[in-house]
Design an enzyme around this catalytic site. Structure first.
Site, short mmCIF file in Angstrom:
data_model
loop_
_atom_site.label_atom_id
_atom_site.label_comp_id
_atom_site.label_asym_id
_atom_site.label_seq_id
_atom_site.Cartn_x
_atom_site.Cartn_y
_atom_site.Cartn_z
CD GLN A 40 -2.98 -1.03 2.30
OE1 GLN A 40 -3.27 0.03 2.83
NE2 GLN A 40 -3.53 -2.17 2.67
CG HIS B 66 -4.39 0.05 7.04
ND1 HIS B 66 -5.11 -0.55 8.05
CD2 HIS B 66 -4.90 -0.45 5.89
CE1 HIS B 66 -6.01 -1.36 7.55
NE2 HIS B 66 -5.90 -1.31 6.22
CD GLU C 234 -15.72 4.16 11.45
OE1 GLU C 234 -15.89 3.24 12.26
OE2 GLU C 234 -14.94 5.13 11.68
CE1 TYR D 177 -14.64 10.66 15.43
CE2 TYR D 177 -12.61 11.23 16.58
CZ TYR D 177 -13.81 11.60 16.00
OH TYR D 177 -14.17 12.94 16.00
CE1 TYR E 212 -11.25 -7.18 4.99
CE2 TYR E 212 -9.53 -6.50 6.52
CZ TYR E 212 -10.40 -6.20 5.49
OH TYR E 212 -10.44 -4.95 4.96
#
Length: 377
Positions: A95, A159, A250, A260, A271
């Site tokens: 990523q 991420h 979200e 949060y 997963y």
């Protein structure tokens, strides 16, 4: 072009935190919503190799990042381009990417460009950097590239996030993912899974809400998973679009000092199928204002401020990767909610607004197109 600069101050954001209950939490959307008729026509502007982000410059020129590490300067019509020299080395595996790019709000006078990238190394992290753009389509480069901020601790995995949003009181907000490691989002001494508030030179901003509670002094909010969209609305409120796990994507109203909940709560599951308690079970955590289950994989967030689409003004457009769509979200005072979804037929990596009020969309992957959305008819 630089993103809109609403009237905003630290005091206003603190007031928003105390007034937060005025916006009710939205129950999860379970899917099956029909696609709406598109109020726009689509024009192809250019194609790229796995583009990631874009920003507009005075006069309509664009900067576009590609995942592998190229920064491209484009003419307003997209017909001409040049690779910008001076970009640091990028680890684009997994990523990783040359990610966000945003022109300084005063770019016309200072020429500064802010960008994020995943730095080489194992472990590694997302880096916030700044340079001055010089030259033109005949040859352009970044001069005086400076590292402003580094995510810590260093980890291996995905991420990265790395979105940038400027506030008009002279601060910079920067989002960082938790690198698929779960617990860093709740750890006070690091900035993974956090949104930080910095000076324009990358230092922790004075008066950040959690510094006195033992957190890293840059932290503004925490308990995030992978916040890939970050933008202020026209009333000066900060919002993010955030990837959940299996479900539970979200849209959040980002308030100072709030937790949060990730990975303690989520409206999705792991997963491997293992359940995660929903937000409603732990009211001490800030709940999303809109969530999706099954996932739509939000990649970006634009709050529209132009005149070409008056029905969109003040609302958010969320780009979706796995969902292959744009989603219109009403950010109204009585509760944020999905208003419409528009089928795009490709993974959407980024969405931005041009100086003429047109909406521009970047498709993901090799051959990803830059599309201009103009009013239909």
């Amino acid at each position: 072009m630089p993103r809109p600069r609403p009237a905003l101050s630290f005091a206003i954001l603190l007031a928003a935190a105390t007034a937060a209950p005025a916006i009710a939490a939205q129950a999860p959307i379970t899917g099956g919503r029909p696609f709406a008729d598109k109020p726009f026509k689509v024009e192809e502007v250019a194609r790229f190799d796995s583009p990631w982000a874009m920003t507009f410059l005075p006069g309509g020129h664009m900067l576009v990042t590609e995942k592998a590490g190229r920064l491209l300067l484009l003419s307003p019509d997209g017909a001409r381009r040049t690779a910008v020299e001076g970009v640091p080395a990028v680890d684009s595996s997994g990523q990783g990417a040359l990610g966000e790019v945003v022109a300084h709000p005063d770019f016309a006078t200072n020429g500064l460009v802010y960008f994020s990238y995943s730095a080489p190394g194992s472990p590694n992290g997302i880096v916030l950097a700044r340079g001055k753009l010089v030259g033109d389509l005949g040859g352009a480069r970044l001069e005086g590239v400076t590292t402003l901020y580094r995510a810590h601790p260093l980890k291996s995995g995905g991420h990265y996030a790395g979105r940038i949003a400027f506030s008009p009181d002279g601060h910079l907000f920067f989002s960082m993912g938790e690198r698929q490691k779960f617990t860093p989002a709740q750890e006070p001494d690091g900035v993974l899974g956090k949104v930080v508030r910095l000076t324009m030179d990358g230092q922790p901003a004075p008066g950040n809400p959690l510094a006195a509670k033992g957190f890293d002094p840059a932290v503004w909010s925490y308990g995030h998973r992978n916040p890939l969209g970050l933008a202020f609305d026209l009333e000066g409120r900060l919002w993010d679009a955030e990837m959940g796990p299996k479900g539970g994507d979200e849209v959040n109203l980002i308030l100072p000092g709030r937790n949060y909940g990730w990975p303690i709560v989520s409206n999705g599951d792991h997963y491997d199928g293992k359940p995660i308690p929903d937000h409603v079970t732990r009211p001490e955590f800030e709940a999303p204002k809109v969530s999706w289950n099954p996932s739509i994989s939000p990649s970006s967030l634009l709050v529209y401020s132009g005149k070409l689409f008056p029905q969109w003004r003040g609302k958010a457009l969320v780009g979706a990767l796995s969902g292959e769509m744009l989603i219109l979200v009403d950010l109204g005072e009585e509760g944020a909610k999905e208003e419409a979804r528009y089928a795009m037929g490709q993974r959407i990596r980024a969405v931005d607004q041009g100086p003429d009020g047109a909406v521009y969309v970047l498709e993901d992957k090799a051959g990803g197109r830059l599309l201009r959305l103009m009013p239909a008819g």
